[in-house]
Each structure stands twice: as structure tokens, then as C-alpha cells.
Design a protein around this motif. Structure first.
Motif, PDB file in Angstrom:
ATOM      1  N   SER A   7       0.714  -1.271   0.035  1.00  0.00           N
ATOM      2  CA  SER A   7       0.125  -0.106  -0.085  1.00  0.00           C
ATOM      3  C   SER A   7       0.772   1.251  -0.051  1.00  0.00           C
ATOM      4  O   SER A   7       0.481   2.210  -0.502  1.00  0.00           O
ATOM      5  CB  SER A   7      -1.199  -0.069   1.071  1.00  0.00           C
ATOM      6  N   LEU A   8       2.168   1.130   0.740  1.00  0.00           N
ATOM      7  CA  LEU A   8       2.957   2.501   0.589  1.00  0.00           C
ATOM      8  C   LEU A   8       3.316   2.618  -0.807  1.00  0.00           C
ATOM      9  O   LEU A   8       3.404   3.874  -1.436  1.00  0.00           O
ATOM     10  CB  LEU A   8       4.126   2.292   1.377  1.00  0.00           C
ATOM     11  N   ASN A   9       3.584   1.667  -1.700  1.00  0.00           N
ATOM     12  CA  ASN A   9       4.207   1.556  -3.071  1.00  0.00           C
ATOM     13  C   ASN A   9       2.989   2.397  -3.928  1.00  0.00           C
ATOM     14  O   ASN A   9       3.157   3.455  -4.639  1.00  0.00           O
ATOM     15  CB  ASN A   9       4.671   0.488  -3.617  1.00  0.00           C
ATOM     16  N   ARG A  32      -1.380  18.187  -0.949  1.00  0.00           N
ATOM     17  CA  ARG A  32      -1.102  18.276   0.336  1.00  0.00           C
ATOM     18  C   ARG A  32      -1.876  17.651   1.352  1.00  0.00           C
ATOM     19  O   ARG A  32      -1.449  16.859   2.266  1.00  0.00           O
ATOM     20  CB  ARG A  32      -0.527  19.638   0.696  1.00  0.00           C
ATOM     21  N   VAL A  33      -3.225  18.111   1.233  1.00  0.00           N
ATOM     22  CA  VAL A  33      -4.271  17.724   2.222  1.00  0.00           C
ATOM     23  C   VAL A  33      -4.525  16.173   1.821  1.00  0.00           C
ATOM     24  O   VAL A  33      -4.708  15.407   2.857  1.00  0.00           O
ATOM     25  CB  VAL A  33      -5.549  18.509   1.992  1.00  0.00           C
ATOM     26  N   GLU A  34      -4.610  15.893   0.732  1.00  0.00           N
ATOM     27  CA  GLU A  34      -5.141  14.574   0.149  1.00  0.00           C
ATOM     28  C   GLU A  34      -3.972  13.450   0.823  1.00  0.00           C
ATOM     29  O   GLU A  34      -4.200  12.190   1.160  1.00  0.00           O
ATOM     30  CB  GLU A  34      -5.107  14.378  -1.136  1.00  0.00           C
ATOM     31  N   TYR A  35      -2.815  13.747   0.924  1.00  0.00           N
ATOM     32  CA  TYR A  35      -1.638  12.699   1.303  1.00  0.00           C
ATOM     33  C   TYR A  35      -1.145  13.074   2.494  1.00  0.00           C
ATOM     34  O   TYR A  35      -0.894  12.001   3.345  1.00  0.00           O
ATOM     35  CB  TYR A  35      -0.541  12.669   0.364  1.00  0.00           C
ATOM     36  N   PHE A  36      -0.759  14.432   2.930  1.00  0.00           N
ATOM     37  CA  PHE A  36       0.018  14.679   4.014  1.00  0.00           C
ATOM     38  C   PHE A  36      -0.944  14.825   5.223  1.00  0.00           C
ATOM     39  O   PHE A  36      -0.554  15.358   6.348  1.00  0.00           O
ATOM     40  CB  PHE A  36       1.210  15.580   3.871  1.00  0.00           C
ATOM     41  N   GLY A  37      -2.308  15.306   4.931  1.00  0.00           N
ATOM     42  CA  GLY A  37      -3.126  15.899   5.965  1.00  0.00           C
ATOM     43  C   GLY A  37      -3.625  14.819   7.028  1.00  0.00           C
ATOM     44  O   GLY A  37      -2.933  13.684   6.849  1.00  0.00           O
ATOM     45  N   LYS A  41      -4.025  10.113   2.811  1.00  0.00           N
ATOM     46  CA  LYS A  41      -3.678   8.603   2.704  1.00  0.00           C
ATOM     47  C   LYS A  41      -2.349   8.185   3.137  1.00  0.00           C
ATOM     48  O   LYS A  41      -2.503   7.214   3.518  1.00  0.00           O
ATOM     49  CB  LYS A  41      -3.949   8.751   1.089  1.00  0.00           C
ATOM     50  N   LEU A  42      -1.346   9.108   3.250  1.00  0.00           N
ATOM     51  CA  LEU A  42      -0.270   8.712   3.725  1.00  0.00           C
ATOM     52  C   LEU A  42      -0.252   8.269   5.217  1.00  0.00           C
ATOM     53  O   LEU A  42       0.107   7.148   5.636  1.00  0.00           O
ATOM     54  CB  LEU A  42       1.068   9.426   3.383  1.00  0.00           C
ATOM     55  N   THR A  43      -0.950   9.278   5.917  1.00  0.00           N
ATOM     56  CA  THR A  43      -1.078   9.051   7.356  1.00  0.00           C
ATOM     57  C   THR A  43      -2.099   7.806   7.548  1.00  0.00           C
ATOM     58  O   THR A  43      -1.955   7.050   8.629  1.00  0.00           O
ATOM     59  CB  THR A  43      -2.151  10.304   7.709  1.00  0.00           C
ATOM     60  N   GLY A  44      -2.953   7.731   6.433  1.00  0.00           N
ATOM     61  CA  GLY A  44      -3.785   6.411   6.719  1.00  0.00           C
ATOM     62  C   GLY A  44      -3.118   5.172   6.788  1.00  0.00           C
ATOM     63  O   GLY A  44      -3.336   4.008   7.530  1.00  0.00           O
ATOM     64  N   VAL A  45      -2.150   5.047   5.721  1.00  0.00           N
ATOM     65  CA  VAL A  45      -1.245   3.752   5.625  1.00  0.00           C
ATOM     66  C   VAL A  45      -0.348   3.677   7.025  1.00  0.00           C
ATOM     67  O   VAL A  45      -0.136   2.722   7.392  1.00  0.00           O
ATOM     68  CB  VAL A  45      -0.243   3.850   4.470  1.00  0.00           C
ATOM     69  N   LEU A  46       0.104   4.686   7.513  1.00  0.00           N
ATOM     70  CA  LEU A  46       1.038   4.643   8.499  1.00  0.00           C
ATOM     71  C   LEU A  46      -0.001   4.112   9.816  1.00  0.00           C
ATOM     72  O   LEU A  46       0.663   3.450  10.709  1.00  0.00           O
ATOM     73  CB  LEU A  46       1.320   6.103   9.197  1.00  0.00           C
TER      74      LEU A  46
END
Ligand code: PHE
Length: 348
Positions: A7-9, A32-37, A41-46
Motif C-alpha cells: 500500500s505504501l508503493n 498536500r491535504v490528500e496525502y499529508f493531511g 492517504k499517507l497518514t492512513g497507511v501509517l
């Protein structure tokens, strides 16, 4: 663990694809909001890391940090690119062509009185005179006393004076400049020749009407040297008159009296409108009075430390308003001080 990598990739690929398509700074903010907010998404993966075993965590953490750093780097580059793009676009849009014609606001012009003063002084400069200036708030001794007008002298009544104090006043004539110029020269051991014109404002307690103003302008002239005669005075005035009003202008002297000149004259010029035939400007006379003049009184020279047995001189005082009004056919002196644009516009 492999789920996490997967999922990270995926997130990263999707992110990199999207970031290539952005058009402006608003798009980049969306990403920015979509991935790092906070809900990105990135926050979700973490958040998914919570399911890992403690042994898996260090490696996962390393991996996540690497991916996040990469993504952040790409993001920063795109953001910088967008910022540069937008500002250059803005600059292009806001460019001003300073060579384009604009709405004409109109241009000012010199006041007719200043014009006359400049013109007259220019003529005398051409004759080798220099130009002097002095204070409008003047000592009694310069305005009167040293010009042979002591306290109680009737000449004081003809020049209704604005007094500031007992011995300080608003100058009623520029003739005080004669004294100032001569005194200044001799106090440092200087000697004539003197050739100077001094333009300036003068004040008299006159009620404002069509022909009187409590403030008006004079130009004082002074020439002192060995052997200066009345003939030199007449010659100089004739030259001046012709330069200002044209070759056909003539000069007429009438005997007069000033306490500081002897002999004294009033000087008329042939009317600049009718040339001497008589008209409405000269009131049928053919002549217009323009100045007072005379040979500097020997006592005045002596008052200023000039030896009157060696030197002689002439002086004159030109009325600027009168000259200007006559010249342009202005029939009311007040027009010269009201600064009504409709009036001033005519002198461009
Ligand atoms: N000061 C005189 C006046 O105001 C004019 C004048 C100047 C006369 C110089 C003689 C010499 O009337």
C-alpha cells in the motif's frame, strides 16, 4: 508487512502520477491535504502499522520514513515549481507598457508675474548685471533711514507701511537693496563697479481694488562706477525698453522727486499696444509709466561708505505688475493673485 509495503508503493505511485498533472498552487494544496493531511492517504497507511508485530516495526518504520521523505521531496519540488510559475505568470499579466499614450492631465505654466520678472532680469543679465535678493521683512534703516527718508519725512506717508516693530517693517520698496548691496561691498573693503538688479515683493497698506494691492513686485536696478551719468541711465533704460517691448519703443522722462536720487525722474514708455497713438491700454496718452529712476544721491553713496567725489551711480525701480498688466491687457490687479486656473491658463 508486505501489505504495508504494497500500500505504501501504491500510494506513492498514485501520488507521483497526480503531482505530475497539477496546474497551479491550489492543486498542490489539494494534494498536500490528500496525502499529508490528518486524514490523508499517507497518514492512513501509517495507521496500518498498528497491526505489525514489535519485531516488524523497526524495519517498517525505516521503510515508511524513506517513502515519506521521497514523497515530501517530490512535493517540495513541485510546490517550488508552481510558485515560480505563478509569480512569472503574475508578472507577465501585470506588466505595464510605459510607452503607451495616456490621458493628458495638462501641464502647468509659469505665473505671468514670474514670467515678467524672469524676462526683465534676463535682459539685464545680458547687459552684464548680476542679480541680488534680500529680505521682505526689513530694517527701517534700509527701507527708509539710509535712503534719506528720516522719521517724520512726508515720503513715509506716501508709502503706508506695515510695521512689525519700531524699527522693523515689511519693505515698501526694493530700494533698500541699494543700501544692502553697497554696504556689503564696502564693509569688506570692496569698491565699485556695481551693476545689479534685485527683484522682489514689496508691501504697502493699500486696500485691494482693481489697481491696488497690498503686495506687489518691483525690480530694483543699481549701477555705481566712476563717471556714471544720467546719459548712461537713459541709454540703459532705452536698451531695456526696446528689448522688452520691441525696437520702436521710446522712453520719456518726466522730472520727479525721490529722496534718494537727484535728479529724479519718472519714466514712461510708448504704449506697447498702440505704439503711441493713444488707445484704451494707455488711456489715450500714448505713454505708460513703468518706473522711477534717478542718479543715486551723493549722501546715499556716503551712507554706504562710497566716496561720492570719485563715484556716481544711477538707480531705477520697475513696477512689475504695471508692466505685466499693460502688456497683456489685464485690467484688474486682483487677477494676478487669485490664481484662478481659467485666468492662468491663458498664459501658457
Ligand atoms: N523706490 C521707488 C518707488 O518705489 C522707485 C525708485 C527706485 C526710484 C530707484 C528711484 C530709484 O517708488
Amino acid at each position: 508487512m508486505s501489505d504495508l509495503r504494497e500500500s505504501l508503493n501504491q500510494t506513492r505511485e498514485e501520488f507521483e502520477k497526480k503531482i505530475k498533472e497539477i496546474q497551479n498552487l491550489a492543486d498542490i494544496e489539494k494534494i498536500r491535504v490528500e496525502y499529508f493531511g490528518k486524514k490523508g492517504k499517507l497518514t492512513g497507511v501509517l495507521r496500518g502499522m498498528g497491526n505489525l508485530t514489535p519485531e516488524e516495526r523497526p524495519e517498517a518504520g525505516k521503510m515508511v520514513n524513506e517513502v515519506r521523505a521521497k514523497m515530501e521531496e517530490v512535493f517540495a519540488q513541485s510546490q517550488a515549481k508552481m510558485k515560480a510559475l505563478e509569480s512569472s505568470y503574475k508578472l507577465k499579466k501585470e506588466v505595464i507598457d510605459v510607452t503607451l499614450p495616456t490621458h493628458y492631465e495638462g501641464c502647468g505654466a509659469r505665473h505671468p508675474l514670474n514670467n515678467a520678472i524672469n524676462e526683465i532680469c534676463d535682459i539685464f543679465l545680458g547687459l552684464g548685471y548680476s542679480i541680488g535678493e534680500g529680505p521682505e521683512v526689513e530694517y527701517d534703516k534700509y527701507n527708509f533711514e539710509l535712503l534719506r527718508i528720516p522719521k517724520g519725512h512726508p515720503a513715509r506717508d506716501t508709502q503706508d507701511t506695515f510695521y512689525v516693530s519700531d524699527n522693523i517693517l515689511l519693505r515698501t520698496q526694493t530700494s533698500g537693496m541699494q543700501i544692502r548691496i553697497m554696504e556689503e561691498l564696502t564693509k569688506n573693503g570692496g569698491k565699485p563697479p556695481i551693476k545689479v538688479v534685485c527683484p522682489g515683493k514689496v508691501y504697502r497698506q493699500d486696500t485691494l481694488d482693481a489697481t491696488h494691492s497690498p503686495v506687489f513686485h518691483q525690480i530694483e536696478g543699481l549701477v555705481v562706477d566712476k563717471g556714471v551719468t544720467m546719459g548712461d541711465l537713459v541709454g540703459s533704460l532705452r536698451l531695456f525698453a526696446k528689448k522688452l517691448f520691441g525696437e520702436n519703443t521710446e522712453v520719456r522722462l518726466r522730472p520727479h522727486h525721490f529722496p534718494f536720487t537727484e535728479p529724479s525722474v519718472e519714466v514712461d514708455l510708448t504704449c506697447w499696444k498702440c505704439g503711441g497713438k493713444g488707445c484704451n491700454v494707455c488711456k489715450g496718452e500714448g505713454w505708460i509709466e513703468v518706473l522711477g529712476a534717478g542718479m543715486v544721491h551723493p549722501e546715499v553713496l556716503e551712507n554706504c561708505g562710497i566716496d561720492s567725489s570719485v563715484y556716481s551711480g544711477f538707480a531705477f525701480g520697475i513696477g512689475v505688475e504695471r508692466t505685466t498688466m499693460g502688456r497683456y491687457g489685464i485690467d484688474d490687479i486682483r487677477l494676478l493673485y487669485e490664481n484662478d486656473v481659467r485666468f492662468l491658463k491663458q498664459f501658457k
